[in-house]
Design a protein around this motif. Structure first.
Motif, PDB file in Angstrom:
ATOM      1  N   TYR A  88      32.645   8.087 -21.007  1.00 15.93           N
ATOM      2  CA  TYR A  88      32.442   7.129 -22.099  1.00 15.93           C
ATOM      3  C   TYR A  88      33.164   7.562 -23.367  1.00 15.93           C
ATOM      4  O   TYR A  88      33.753   6.734 -24.070  1.00 15.93           O
ATOM      5  N   ASP A  89      33.150   8.858 -23.671  1.00 16.86           N
ATOM      6  CA  ASP A  89      33.848   9.358 -24.862  1.00 16.86           C
ATOM      7  C   ASP A  89      35.345   9.059 -24.780  1.00 16.86           C
ATOM      8  O   ASP A  89      35.957   8.625 -25.762  1.00 16.86           O
ATOM      9  N   VAL A  90      35.946   9.275 -23.616  1.00 19.35           N
ATOM     10  CA  VAL A  90      37.377   8.998 -23.432  1.00 19.35           C
ATOM     11  C   VAL A  90      37.635   7.503 -23.591  1.00 19.35           C
ATOM     12  O   VAL A  90      38.587   7.082 -24.263  1.00 19.35           O
ATOM     13  N   MET A  91      36.780   6.686 -22.996  1.00 19.87           N
ATOM     14  CA  MET A  91      36.954   5.240 -23.087  1.00 19.87           C
ATOM     15  C   MET A  91      36.894   4.775 -24.546  1.00 19.87           C
ATOM     16  O   MET A  91      37.730   3.980 -24.992  1.00 19.87           O
ATOM     17  N   HIS A  92      35.947   5.303 -25.306  1.00 21.48           N
ATOM     18  CA  HIS A  92      35.828   4.917 -26.716  1.00 21.48           C
ATOM     19  C   HIS A  92      37.023   5.429 -27.530  1.00 21.48           C
ATOM     20  O   HIS A  92      37.491   4.733 -28.439  1.00 21.48           O
ATOM     21  N   PRO A  99      36.553  -3.980 -29.641  1.00 27.75           N
ATOM     22  CA  PRO A  99      35.261  -4.188 -28.964  1.00 27.75           C
ATOM     23  C   PRO A  99      35.388  -3.904 -27.468  1.00 27.75           C
ATOM     24  O   PRO A  99      36.431  -4.138 -26.867  1.00 27.75           O
ATOM     25  N   LEU A 100      34.317  -3.387 -26.909  1.00 27.56           N
ATOM     26  CA  LEU A 100      34.313  -3.048 -25.487  1.00 27.56           C
ATOM     27  C   LEU A 100      33.350  -3.935 -24.717  1.00 27.56           C
ATOM     28  O   LEU A 100      32.311  -4.344 -25.230  1.00 27.56           O
ATOM     29  N   GLU A 101      33.716  -4.225 -23.479  1.00 29.55           N
ATOM     30  CA  GLU A 101      32.813  -4.828 -22.513  1.00 29.55           C
ATOM     31  C   GLU A 101      32.844  -3.940 -21.279  1.00 29.55           C
ATOM     32  O   GLU A 101      33.864  -3.334 -20.959  1.00 29.55           O
ATOM     33  N   TYR A 102      31.701  -3.865 -20.600  1.00 31.71           N
ATOM     34  CA  TYR A 102      31.561  -2.976 -19.455  1.00 31.71           C
ATOM     35  C   TYR A 102      31.325  -3.790 -18.189  1.00 31.71           C
ATOM     36  O   TYR A 102      30.588  -4.778 -18.208  1.00 31.71           O
ATOM     37  N   GLN A 103      31.918  -3.330 -17.108  1.00 31.03           N
ATOM     38  CA  GLN A 103      31.710  -3.996 -15.831  1.00 31.03           C
ATOM     39  C   GLN A 103      30.334  -3.622 -15.281  1.00 31.03           C
ATOM     40  O   GLN A 103      29.977  -2.447 -15.216  1.00 31.03           O
ATOM     41  N   HIS A 104      29.578  -4.629 -14.888  1.00 30.60           N
ATOM     42  CA  HIS A 104      28.274  -4.436 -14.246  1.00 30.60           C
ATOM     43  C   HIS A 104      28.389  -4.982 -12.821  1.00 30.60           C
ATOM     44  O   HIS A 104      28.723  -6.150 -12.628  1.00 30.60           O
ATOM     45  N   ASN A 105      28.137  -4.141 -11.846  1.00 29.76           N
ATOM     46  CA  ASN A 105      28.216  -4.547 -10.442  1.00 29.76           C
ATOM     47  C   ASN A 105      26.904  -5.184 -10.013  1.00 29.76           C
ATOM     48  O   ASN A 105      25.833  -4.664 -10.299  1.00 29.76           O
ATOM     49  N   SER A 116      26.884  -4.208 -23.244  1.00 33.30           N
ATOM     50  CA  SER A 116      26.139  -2.952 -23.094  1.00 33.30           C
ATOM     51  C   SER A 116      26.629  -2.214 -21.840  1.00 33.30           C
ATOM     52  O   SER A 116      26.994  -2.841 -20.848  1.00 33.30           O
ATOM     53  N   PRO A 117      26.629  -0.875 -21.882  1.00 31.54           N
ATOM     54  CA  PRO A 117      27.054  -0.105 -20.706  1.00 31.54           C
ATOM     55  C   PRO A 117      26.074  -0.289 -19.546  1.00 31.54           C
ATOM     56  O   PRO A 117      24.892  -0.544 -19.766  1.00 31.54           O
ATOM     57  N   PRO A 118      26.546  -0.158 -18.320  1.00 31.26           N
ATOM     58  CA  PRO A 118      25.636  -0.247 -17.173  1.00 31.26           C
ATOM     59  C   PRO A 118      24.694   0.962 -17.140  1.00 31.26           C
ATOM     60  O   PRO A 118      24.966   2.000 -17.748  1.00 31.26           O
ATOM     61  N   ASP A 119      23.586   0.803 -16.441  1.00 33.97           N
ATOM     62  CA  ASP A 119      22.626   1.909 -16.314  1.00 33.97           C
ATOM     63  C   ASP A 119      23.227   3.095 -15.572  1.00 33.97           C
ATOM     64  O   ASP A 119      22.857   4.232 -15.812  1.00 33.97           O
ATOM     65  N   ASN A 120      24.152   2.816 -14.652  1.00 34.05           N
ATOM     66  CA  ASN A 120      24.705   3.879 -13.821  1.00 34.05           C
ATOM     67  C   ASN A 120      26.190   3.589 -13.573  1.00 34.05           C
ATOM     68  O   ASN A 120      26.536   2.472 -13.200  1.00 34.05           O
ATOM     69  N   ILE A 121      27.047   4.581 -13.779  1.00 37.19           N
ATOM     70  CA  ILE A 121      28.476   4.387 -13.518  1.00 37.19           C
ATOM     71  C   ILE A 121      28.928   5.170 -12.286  1.00 37.19           C
ATOM     72  O   ILE A 121      30.110   5.226 -11.994  1.00 37.19           O
TER      73      ILE A 121
END
Length: 153
Positions: A88-92, A99-105, A116-121
């Motif tokens: 996450y630090d690298v991504m930021h 602005p960021l969006e996160y993939q949720h499977n 919001s970030p997913p509960d588990n990556i």
């Protein structure tokens, strides 16, 4: 070849069954002219003992099927948590102020993009499951021979 391939017969299928998030098909999924997609892969490793008696190992059962034995210890969990944070630090850092969006499977295999970030990556499967097995000529200091064969056999 019928049924489950024997370990000596499975080299031809090995790279066909490993997941490849960088394949042209996977990359095409993320192409949208309104977005820049950043795909980060971090690989969690497990500790082991540099011997043929390591608690983490791959073997073959009596039916010729591969079996993976993994015992995740607290230090492994701590390392994986640190890797998740670093991902996450690298991504930021790459995104800067964008602005960021996160993939949720989703359970059905589809995915959505959310703020919001997913509960588990973490991937729930094993990738390169033999990567933590030490190789060498001496069974006292390695798990597999230099050709990948287990010393236990």
């Amino acid at each position: 070849m019928s049924g489950n391939p024997q370990p000596t017969e499975s080299y031809d299928v090995l790279y066909r069954i490993l997941p490849d998030a960088s394949s042209p098909e996977a990359v095409a999924t993320y192409q949208d002219p309104d977005y820049v997609v950043i795909m980060l892969h971090s690989m969690g490793e497990f500790l082991g003992e540099r011997s043929a008696n390591s608690w983490n190992y791959v073997t073959t059962n009596t039916r010729g099927e591969a079996e993976v034995y993994i015992q995740m210890k607290e230090i492994d969990r701590q390392f994986w948590d640190a890797m998740d944070k670093t991902t996450y630090d690298v991504m930021h850092a790459i995104a800067g102020d964008a602005p960021l969006e996160y993939q949720h499977n989703n359970p059905d295999g589809s995915f959505t993009w959310e703020k919001s970030p997913p509960d588990n990556i973490r991937n729930q499967g094993l990738v390169h499951e033999a990567g933590t097995l030490w190789m060498g000529d001496d069974p006292a200091t390695s798990v597999t021979a230099l050709n990948g064969q287990m010393h236990r056999y």
